[in-house]
Design an enzyme around this catalytic site. Structure first.
Site, PDB file in Angstrom:
ATOM      1  N   TYR A 150      47.489  48.244  26.709  1.00 18.71           N
ATOM      2  CA  TYR A 150      47.441  48.627  28.129  1.00 18.71           C
ATOM      3  C   TYR A 150      48.844  48.476  28.690  1.00 18.71           C
ATOM      4  O   TYR A 150      49.483  47.435  28.494  1.00 18.71           O
ATOM      5  CB  TYR A 150      46.472  47.682  28.849  1.00 18.71           C
ATOM      6  N   HIS A 203      42.794  46.128  25.789  1.00 18.26           N
ATOM      7  CA  HIS A 203      43.772  45.218  26.392  1.00 18.26           C
ATOM      8  C   HIS A 203      43.775  45.427  27.917  1.00 18.26           C
ATOM      9  O   HIS A 203      43.490  46.530  28.399  1.00 18.26           O
ATOM     10  CB  HIS A 203      45.181  45.496  25.861  1.00 18.26           C
ATOM     11  N   ARG A 225      49.166  38.605  30.267  1.00 18.65           N
ATOM     12  CA  ARG A 225      49.922  38.653  31.523  1.00 18.65           C
ATOM     13  C   ARG A 225      50.638  39.989  31.632  1.00 18.65           C
ATOM     14  O   ARG A 225      50.607  40.644  32.645  1.00 18.65           O
ATOM     15  CB  ARG A 225      50.956  37.519  31.586  1.00 18.65           C
ATOM     16  N   HIS A 254      56.808  31.735  23.027  1.00 16.42           N
ATOM     17  CA  HIS A 254      57.036  32.929  23.857  1.00 16.42           C
ATOM     18  C   HIS A 254      58.503  32.943  24.271  1.00 16.42           C
ATOM     19  O   HIS A 254      59.093  31.888  24.533  1.00 16.42           O
ATOM     20  CB  HIS A 254      56.122  32.887  25.088  1.00 16.42           C
ATOM     21  N   LYS A 266      44.696  28.603  28.017  1.00 13.79           N
ATOM     22  CA  LYS A 266      43.957  29.857  27.767  1.00 13.79           C
ATOM     23  C   LYS A 266      42.583  29.538  27.185  1.00 13.79           C
ATOM     24  O   LYS A 266      41.582  30.144  27.556  1.00 13.79           O
ATOM     25  CB  LYS A 266      44.745  30.749  26.801  1.00 13.79           C
ATOM     26  N   GLU A 271      45.673  47.560  15.623  1.00 14.18           N
ATOM     27  CA  GLU A 271      46.066  47.815  17.014  1.00 14.18           C
ATOM     28  C   GLU A 271      46.587  49.243  17.165  1.00 14.18           C
ATOM     29  O   GLU A 271      47.351  49.721  16.332  1.00 14.18           O
ATOM     30  CB  GLU A 271      47.148  46.827  17.460  1.00 14.18           C
TER      31      GLU A 271
END
Ligand code: FAD
Length: 289
Positions: A49, A78, A108, A150, A166, A17
């Site tokens: 992003y 992203h 999100r 999360h 998802k 990444e």
């Protein structure tokens, strides 16, 4: 190539990444970083992003295009849903298609501190964005997962229910938030499979680089710290170089154990530091020899 195909033909798939540099002028820096990362032959490289269009999110498509068209490596761009209007998302998708970018990490995002625009977008959760991308068509879609839950999700069963949403929305694979305790990942994997998640679930590993980075991860992501990490932080409190070395070594040990446990892939949060990626890659090469 769709990244989901990579997970079908190879194990473990190795990915890195990266993030767009904060300064507009620093694009040469990322070109150099990408040169060093691609020389390590990862299977794909993702580019983050800035949620709500923050940071240098405008550069995500440009960098993803560079990874694909100049370095010949598959990119994963992203994209965040929060505050986004449907039309903006459609424009970004068209732009990605025009640059031959076929893989999107749909998230999100979190409203950035100091955000001044309209907070009301057309999407509430990542699943809504995944559904929209799939409706447009022509993209393979990744999504995020959280081995320790999360931070905003107060019930662990809901963590799995939201993952299933998802998958049902069309996610092709999942990449996890960082964790320092592999046992947490194995437990999560088992629970997710039992809940009906069948797509690849890839562990995300972020080598510890500094005390402040770890503190940030505890507060923003809710990751737990094994006592060994605490001891390393304490031992090298005043020796940043040794702390970095110990952090990379710890991450390499995590990677070794994950590969021995036959994970789908390894995703390294490189923090745009090629030496971090190189250390993990050489450990993987040694293991797979
Ligand atoms: P969601 O899946 O929408 O979940 C958000 C919260 O809502 C969770 O608490 C979830 O449990 C809950 N939820 C989901 N569905 C429902 C429902 N139907 N009803 C009620 N509650 C629900 N952020 C960025 O800004 N840019 C990036 O590039 C970026 N890359 C990332 C890459 C990875 C691998 C990971 C793990 C995270 C990344 N993030 C990034 C951070 C991410 O945006 C945040 O963690 C964000 O808070 C949640 O994103 P999500 O896509 O998991 O959201």
């Amino acid at each position: 190539m769709y990244i989901k195909k990579l997970y079908q033909i190879k194990r473990p798939v190795l990915s890195f990444e990266t993030f767009p540099p904060k300064q507009q002028s620093a694009l040469e820096t990322i070109t150099d970083t990408l040169g060093q990362l691609t020389a390590l032959h990862p299977d794909f490289i993702s580019v983050t992003y800035g949620a709500g269009g923050s940071g240098n999110s405008g550069k995500t498509t440009e960098i993803a295009s560079m990874i694909k068209n100049e370095f010949g490596v598959e990119p994963l761009a992203h994209l965040t849903a929060i505050t986004a209007k449907r039309e903006t998302i459609h424009n970004t998708l068209a732009d990605l298609k025009a640059h031959n970018v076929q893989n999107i990490m749909a998230l999100r995002g979190d409203i950035p501190v100091g955000f001044e625009g309209d907070p009301n977008g057309d999407f509430v959760y990542a699943a809504d964005l995944i559904r929209e991308i799939k409706q447009v068509g022509g993209f393979c879609v990744g999504a995020a997962c959280y081995p320790e839950g999360h931070i905003d999700c107060d019930s662990l069963p809901n963590n799995y229910a939201h993952l299933l949403q998802k998958q049902e929305a069309g996610a092709d694979f999942l990449i996890s938030q960082l964790f320092f305790d592999n046992a947490q990942f194995y437990h999560f994997l088992e629970r997710a499979r039992r809940a009906g998640v069948t797509i690849p679930i890839v562990p995300g590993i972020m080598p510890m680089m500094s005390k402040s980075q770890v503190q940030r991860m505890i507060f923003t992501c809710g990751v737990s710290l094994p006592s060994r990490i605490i001891r390393i932080l304490h031992k090298y409190e005043n020796d940043p170089q040794s702390l970095e070395q110990a952090g990379i070594e710890y991450a390499c040990e995590q990677v070794t154990d994950l590969i021995k446990n036959d994970v789908d892939g390894i995703h390294i949060y490189t923090m745009n530091k090629p030496q971090v990626a190189a250390a993990c890659k050489s450990r993987i090469d040694f293991l797979l020899k």
